[in-house]
Design an enzyme around this catalytic site. Structure first.
Site, PDB file in Angstrom:
ATOM      1  N   ASN A   9       0.814  -1.167  -0.076  1.00 17.21           N
ATOM      2  CA  ASN A   9      -0.022   0.186  -0.231  1.00 17.21           C
ATOM      3  C   ASN A   9       0.813   1.077  -0.051  1.00 17.21           C
ATOM      4  O   ASN A   9       1.496   1.483   1.101  1.00 17.21           O
ATOM      5  CB  ASN A   9      -0.898  -0.148   1.333  1.00 17.21           C
ATOM      6  CG  ASN A   9      -1.556   1.278   1.531  1.00 17.21           C
ATOM      7  OD1 ASN A   9      -1.810   2.109   0.564  1.00 17.21           O
ATOM      8  ND2 ASN A   9      -2.140   1.577   2.564  1.00 17.21           N
ATOM      9  N   TRP A  10       1.027   1.914  -1.258  1.00 19.33           N
ATOM     10  CA  TRP A  10       1.793   2.988  -1.289  1.00 19.33           C
ATOM     11  C   TRP A  10       1.386   4.243  -0.894  1.00 19.33           C
ATOM     12  O   TRP A  10       1.947   5.233  -0.584  1.00 19.33           O
ATOM     13  CB  TRP A  10       2.025   3.323  -2.699  1.00 19.33           C
ATOM     14  CG  TRP A  10       3.051   2.312  -3.221  1.00 19.33           C
ATOM     15  CD1 TRP A  10       3.592   1.087  -2.873  1.00 19.33           C
ATOM     16  CD2 TRP A  10       3.513   2.222  -4.811  1.00 19.33           C
ATOM     17  NE1 TRP A  10       4.080   0.485  -3.648  1.00 19.33           N
ATOM     18  CE2 TRP A  10       4.310   1.093  -5.056  1.00 19.33           C
ATOM     19  CE3 TRP A  10       3.685   3.320  -5.827  1.00 19.33           C
ATOM     20  CZ2 TRP A  10       4.956   0.924  -6.231  1.00 19.33           C
ATOM     21  CZ3 TRP A  10       4.143   3.052  -6.912  1.00 19.33           C
ATOM     22  CH2 TRP A  10       5.081   1.785  -6.990  1.00 19.33           C
ATOM     23  N   LYS A  11       0.075   4.324  -0.258  1.00 17.66           N
ATOM     24  CA  LYS A  11      -0.327   5.538   0.257  1.00 17.66           C
ATOM     25  C   LYS A  11      -0.281   6.690  -0.794  1.00 17.66           C
ATOM     26  O   LYS A  11      -0.288   6.353  -1.714  1.00 17.66           O
ATOM     27  CB  LYS A  11       0.232   5.666   1.627  1.00 17.66           C
ATOM     28  CG  LYS A  11      -0.032   4.697   2.801  1.00 17.66           C
ATOM     29  CD  LYS A  11       0.237   4.825   4.042  1.00 17.66           C
ATOM     30  CE  LYS A  11       0.212   3.607   4.732  1.00 17.66           C
ATOM     31  NZ  LYS A  11       0.169   3.506   6.009  1.00 17.66           N
ATOM     32  N   HIS A  95      -9.619   1.433   5.375  1.00 22.52           N
ATOM     33  CA  HIS A  95      -8.255   1.564   5.701  1.00 22.52           C
ATOM     34  C   HIS A  95      -8.199   2.702   6.946  1.00 22.52           C
ATOM     35  O   HIS A  95      -9.236   3.483   6.672  1.00 22.52           O
ATOM     36  CB  HIS A  95      -7.232   2.168   4.860  1.00 22.52           C
ATOM     37  CG  HIS A  95      -5.881   2.115   5.268  1.00 22.52           C
ATOM     38  ND1 HIS A  95      -5.353   3.167   6.134  1.00 22.52           N
ATOM     39  CD2 HIS A  95      -4.770   1.283   4.973  1.00 22.52           C
ATOM     40  CE1 HIS A  95      -4.075   2.699   6.600  1.00 22.52           C
ATOM     41  NE2 HIS A  95      -3.540   1.630   5.784  1.00 22.52           N
ATOM     42  N   GLU A  97      -6.798   5.099   7.835  1.00 26.33           N
ATOM     43  CA  GLU A  97      -6.261   6.481   7.748  1.00 26.33           C
ATOM     44  C   GLU A  97      -7.326   7.019   6.931  1.00 26.33           C
ATOM     45  O   GLU A  97      -7.823   8.148   7.156  1.00 26.33           O
ATOM     46  CB  GLU A  97      -5.052   6.351   6.611  1.00 26.33           C
ATOM     47  CG  GLU A  97      -3.928   6.182   7.495  1.00 26.33           C
ATOM     48  CD  GLU A  97      -2.794   5.723   6.750  1.00 26.33           C
ATOM     49  OE1 GLU A  97      -2.865   5.701   5.639  1.00 26.33           O
ATOM     50  OE2 GLU A  97      -1.623   5.247   7.348  1.00 26.33           O
ATOM     51  N   GLU A 167      -5.354  -4.660  10.760  1.00 26.82           N
ATOM     52  CA  GLU A 167      -4.201  -3.690  10.897  1.00 26.82           C
ATOM     53  C   GLU A 167      -4.618  -2.945  12.125  1.00 26.82           C
ATOM     54  O   GLU A 167      -5.304  -1.752  12.339  1.00 26.82           O
ATOM     55  CB  GLU A 167      -4.378  -2.720   9.658  1.00 26.82           C
ATOM     56  CG  GLU A 167      -4.190  -3.430   8.264  1.00 26.82           C
ATOM     57  CD  GLU A 167      -3.637  -2.456   7.366  1.00 26.82           C
ATOM     58  OE1 GLU A 167      -2.481  -2.630   6.893  1.00 26.82           O
ATOM     59  OE2 GLU A 167      -4.133  -1.247   7.444  1.00 26.82           O
ATOM     60  N   GLY A 173       2.579   2.322  10.791  1.00 24.74           N
ATOM     61  CA  GLY A 173       3.464   3.615  10.476  1.00 24.74           C
ATOM     62  C   GLY A 173       4.354   4.021  11.750  1.00 24.74           C
ATOM     63  O   GLY A 173       4.822   4.920  11.891  1.00 24.74           O
ATOM     64  N   SER A 213       3.398  -1.950  10.364  1.00 28.01           N
ATOM     65  CA  SER A 213       4.892  -1.950  10.712  1.00 28.01           C
ATOM     66  C   SER A 213       5.580  -3.531  10.211  1.00 28.01           C
ATOM     67  O   SER A 213       6.597  -3.850  10.818  1.00 28.01           O
ATOM     68  CB  SER A 213       5.485  -1.708  11.928  1.00 28.01           C
ATOM     69  OG  SER A 213       5.027  -0.229  12.156  1.00 28.01           O
ATOM     70  N   GLY A 234       2.764  -1.001   4.182  1.00 29.90           N
ATOM     71  CA  GLY A 234       2.647   0.342   3.835  1.00 29.90           C
ATOM     72  C   GLY A 234       4.329   1.030   3.707  1.00 29.90           C
ATOM     73  O   GLY A 234       4.862   0.307   2.303  1.00 29.90           O
ATOM     74  N   GLY A 235       4.800   1.485   4.656  1.00 27.42           N
ATOM     75  CA  GLY A 235       6.106   1.894   4.630  1.00 27.42           C
ATOM     76  C   GLY A 235       7.265   1.074   3.869  1.00 27.42           C
ATOM     77  O   GLY A 235       7.877   1.433   2.560  1.00 27.42           O
TER      78      GLY A 235
END
Ligand code: PGA
Length: 251
Positions: A9-11, A95, A97, A167, A173, A213, A234-235
Site C-alpha cells: 500500500n503506497w499511500k 483503511h 487512515e 491492521e 507507521g 509495521s 505500507g512504508g
C-alpha cells in the site's frame, strides 16, 4: 490451502517517474514467484502506468479506495468500473487512515464492498483497533463490530472473493508491530467471526492479512502463525527491494 497474499500500500507517495522505477524493479525481482500472490496499490494517478508495466506479470494491481456509486456527481471521486477499466483487480476498503481522516464509517465501507463485488473487484477490507481500545481491552469487540457492519448483507458466494486485513491502528507507521501472538489471537478470532457469518469451510478458505509495521525483519515470524495469510505493507513496500524481501519472508 490458502495462498498467501502480500500487498504493498503506497499511500500518498510517488510521482509517475518514481512509481515507474519501483514497479519495473519489483517486476524483475518477482519473476518466478508463483506461490505467493503479490499486489501493489499505487495512488490513482499512476494506476494506468503501473498496468502497462505489470500487464504480463503475475503481480496484481489494486487501488487504495473508491466511491460506492458506479457514477454520479461526486467531485473528486473514483468508482469501481473506473478502476476495472484501468486494469485493477483489487481495492483496499476501510483503511484506518480513511476512517480517521476522511470520515469513513463502517456503513460506507459496507456500501463500497458491495459495489466492488458487483464489479468483480477483490475488496481488501481493513479492520483494527486503536491503542486506547487495545489498552482498555475492548479490541476484540471493536473488531467484531467493524466486521459485522462492514460485511452486513454480504452472502457466502461473494465473501469467497474477499480478503480481510487486520491492521491494529497503533502498529501502522509506528515501527511497533503486533507480536506474532497478538496478531494470531486476533486473526483466529476474525476467522471465528467469519465462520459465524459464512460457515466454517468458507472461513477456512478466506485470507486474513496482517498490517502494521511489517518489515523484512519481522515477516517470517508473523507468517509462521497458522491464521496469518499474508501482509498489507505500507512504508516498507515503497522500496522494491524491501517489499521483495517481505514477499520472500525476509530471505
Ligand atoms: P505500515 O502501514 O506498514 O507503514 O505500518 C501499513 C498500512 O497502513 O497498510
Amino acid at each position: 490451502m490458502r495462498k498467501p497474499i502480500m500487498g504493498g500500500n503506497w499511500k500518498m507517495y510517488k510521482t509517475a517517474r518514481e512509481a515507474v522505477q519501483t514497479i519495473e524493479d519489483l517486476r524483475e525481482r518477482m519473476e518466478g514467484v508463483e506461490e505467493i500472490e503479490v499486489v501493489v496499490f499505487p495512488p490513482f494517478t499512476v494506476l494506468g502506468l503501473a498496468e502497462k508495466i505489470l500487464r504480463d506479470s503475475s503481480i496484481g494491481l489494486g487501488a487504495q479506495n473508491m466511491h460506492w456509486e458506479a457514477g454520479g456527481s461526486y467531485t473528486g471521486e473514483i468508482s469501481a468500473p473506473m478502476l476495472v477499466d484501468l486494469g485493477c483487480r483489487y481495492v483496499i476498503l476501510g483503511h484506518s487512515e480513511r476512517r480517521r481522516y476522511f470520515g469513513e464509517s463502517d456503513e460506507r465501507v459496507n456500501k463500497k464492498i458491495k459495489s466492488a463485488l458487483t464489479f468483480e473487484l477483490i475488496p481488501v477490507v481493513c479492520v483494527g483497533e486503536t491503542l486506547k481500545e487495545r489498552k482498555e481491552g475492548s479490541f476484540k469487540r471493536v473488531v467484531e463490530t467493524q466486521l459485522n457492519l462492514c460485511l452486513k448483507g454480504i452472502g457466502p458466494e461473494e465473501a469467497e472473493r474477499m480478503v480481510i486485513a487486520y491492521e491494529p491502528v497503533w502498529a501502522i507507521g509506528t515501527g511497533v508491530t503486533a507480536t506474532p501472538e497478538q496478531a494470531e489471537e486476533m486473526h483466529s478470532f476474525v476467522r471465528e467471526l467469519l465462520a459465524k457469518l459464512f460457515g466454517e469451510d468458507l472461513a477456512d478458505s478466506m485470507r486474513i492479512q496482517y498490517g502494521g509495521s511489517v518489515k523484512p525483519q519481522n515477516i517470517k515470524e508473523l507468517m509462521r502463525e497458522p491464521d496469518i495469510d499474508g501482509a498489507l505493507v505500507g512504508g516498507a513496500s515503497l522500496d522494491a527491494s524491501s517489499f521483495a524481501r517481505i514477499v520472500k519472508y525476509g530471505e
